[in-house]
Design an enzyme around this catalytic site. Sequence first.
Site, PDB file in Angstrom:
ATOM      1  N   ASP A 117      17.345   9.315  -8.269  1.00  0.00           N
ATOM      2  CA  ASP A 117      18.794   9.556  -8.168  1.00  0.00           C
ATOM      3  C   ASP A 117      19.287   9.590  -6.724  1.00  0.00           C
ATOM      4  OD1 ASP A 117      18.993   9.648 -10.908  1.00  0.00           O
ATOM      5  OD2 ASP A 117      18.986  11.833 -11.033  1.00  0.00           O
ATOM      6  N   ASP A 168       0.886  19.557  18.295  1.00  0.00           N
ATOM      7  CA  ASP A 168       1.480  20.798  18.794  1.00  0.00           C
ATOM      8  C   ASP A 168       1.975  21.641  17.619  1.00  0.00           C
ATOM      9  OD1 ASP A 168       0.779  20.070  21.356  1.00  0.00           O
ATOM     10  OD2 ASP A 168       2.687  19.093  21.767  1.00  0.00           O
ATOM     11  N   LYS A 216      -3.784  10.897   4.626  1.00  0.00           N
ATOM     12  CA  LYS A 216      -3.315  10.195   5.819  1.00  0.00           C
ATOM     13  C   LYS A 216      -2.246  11.077   6.460  1.00  0.00           C
ATOM     14  CE  LYS A 216      -3.994   6.920   2.350  1.00  0.00           C
ATOM     15  NZ  LYS A 216      -5.421   6.802   2.423  1.00  0.00           N
ATOM     16  N   HIS A 276       0.809  -1.213   0.000  1.00  0.00           N
ATOM     17  CA  HIS A 276       0.000   0.000   0.000  1.00  0.00           C
ATOM     18  C   HIS A 276       0.846   1.269   0.000  1.00  0.00           C
ATOM     19  CE1 HIS A 276      -3.290   2.685   1.769  1.00  0.00           C
ATOM     20  NE2 HIS A 276      -3.867   2.126   0.724  1.00  0.00           N
ATOM     21  N   HIS A 304      -8.920  11.251   1.023  1.00  0.00           N
ATOM     22  CA  HIS A 304      -8.008  10.111   0.893  1.00  0.00           C
ATOM     23  C   HIS A 304      -6.719  10.340   1.667  1.00  0.00           C
ATOM     24  CE1 HIS A 304      -5.509   7.076  -1.391  1.00  0.00           C
ATOM     25  NE2 HIS A 304      -6.639   6.404  -1.237  1.00  0.00           N
ATOM     26  N   LYS A 316       3.315   4.340  -1.230  1.00  0.00           N
ATOM     27  CA  LYS A 316       3.476   5.165  -2.427  1.00  0.00           C
ATOM     28  C   LYS A 316       4.790   5.925  -2.273  1.00  0.00           C
ATOM     29  CE  LYS A 316      -1.198   4.704  -1.905  1.00  0.00           C
ATOM     30  NZ  LYS A 316      -1.880   4.236  -0.687  1.00  0.00           N
TER      31      LYS A 316
END
Length: 427
Positions: free
Chosen positions: A146, A325, A320, A139, A318, A141
Amino acid sequence: MSASPMDKTTVAPVPAPPVSEPAAVDVEYRWHGNNRVELLENGEAYFPRVFEAMRQAKSEILLETFIVFEDKVGAELQAVLIDAARRGVRVTASFDGFGCGELSSGFLAALSDAGVHLQMFDPAPKHLGIRTNWFRRLHRKIVVVDGTFAFLGGINFSADHLADFGPEAKQDYSVEVQGPAVADIHHFALLQCGRPVHARYWWQRRRQRRSELAFSDHDGQVRLVYRDNGEHRTDIEEVYRQVLRTAQRRVVIANAYFFPGYRLLRDIRNAARRGVEVRLILQGQPDMLVAKLAARMTYDYLLKSGVAIYEYCDRPLHGKVALVDEDWSTVGSSNLDPLSLSMNLEANVLIRDRGFNRHLFERLEDLSDNHCKVMSVDNAPRGRVWHMTVGFLVFHFLRHFPAWAGWLPAHKPHLKAFTASTRSEPS
C-alpha cells in the site's frame, strides 16, 4: 506445498501480454528523516510481520524476491497473495528465473489464475537438465504494501530461514520501514516491475553526491541505495568504502559471502590500522563451501592489520548487514563478493538512527561473543604449499574481478509474464 517430480519443470513462459523491461533510469534516492525502522531477525520475526501486512493490504502489494520454495513458507506466501488478489488488491510479484527456476507450473498457475501479476526475471530453459542462467540475477528481496510498509533485506521466502528447519537454517536479517523513505522504495519497486510511475521533477532526478556524514544528526534517517548493470554499478560498494574511510570508533560487518575487491579490502584494513575497532562476522558453517574458502584467502591480509574476524559456526550465516560508529547502519541483499558487487541486481537501505544502530550492535555482539570462533594469525587456516599457491593466484585474480566485470557486456534484463495459459511440458 509439495509437487511431484513431473511438476518440477523450469518455467519458460512465452510473452503473453507484453511486460515492460525493468527501467534503467539514473535515479539516486536521497535521505529522508522521521522514519520508523525495525530490525527483523530471521524468519521467525520476518514472515509473521510481512504476511500480516499483506493480509491487511487494501490496494497494492509489490514483491521482488530471489528465491521462493514450495515448502510451508512458499505455500503461505502463495495463499496470502491469492487471497489479496481475489479481494481486489493489485498484486505484482517478480521472481528470479534462476532462484525460482524449480517452481512447478501448477504453483505459478494458481497465482496467475487468482489475478496475481506474475513475472519471471530472465527465465531460461535447462540444457541437459542444468540451469545455465547463473549470472546477473535479480537478487533483491523487497516487499511494499500500500505504499506504506516496506520490507527489505536478505531473507527469501523459504523454510530454511526458520530455526525448525534444522542445522542448515540460515541466520539472516531484514528491516521494516514506515515513513517518508517508503515513497522512494515504492517508486523503485514500481520502476523495476515495469509499472508506470509519475514522472519526477528535475530536482528529484538529479544525482546527489553528498557525503554520508553531511547531514543532520536526527534519528530516523533512511536512504535507498541499489546496484544495477547501468548507471549504478558500484553504488553499494562506494557507500561501504566511504563510511569505512570516515569511521572513527567501530565497524561491524556481518556478511555471508565475503570476497570484496582489493579497494574495499584496503579500506577495511586501513580503518583498523588507524585504530578503529573493526569486526568481521563471516561464515564458519557455510551453505556453500566455496564461500568459506574464498573468505579465508583474505584472513592473513586483514588479521595482520588488526581486523578481528569471527566465524559463525552455529548454522549458515546469510546476513548482509553492517554498522559504523554509533548511528550508521545498512541492511540489504548485497553480499560483499564479486556476484553482488559486479553482476547481480541488489538493494540496501542505509539507516542513520542511534537506537537501531545500538540494537543491531547488541545482536551482532551476542552473535560474535557467544556463537563464533575467533580467528587469529596463529589459528587462521593454512593449507599445503600448492593450496597456498593456488589460493594466492585466485585471490589476486578475484580481487580485481569487480572492476573487470564492469567491462563485460551486460545483457538487457527482461521480465516475462506468467499467465494462466502459460504451461511447460514435463521434462
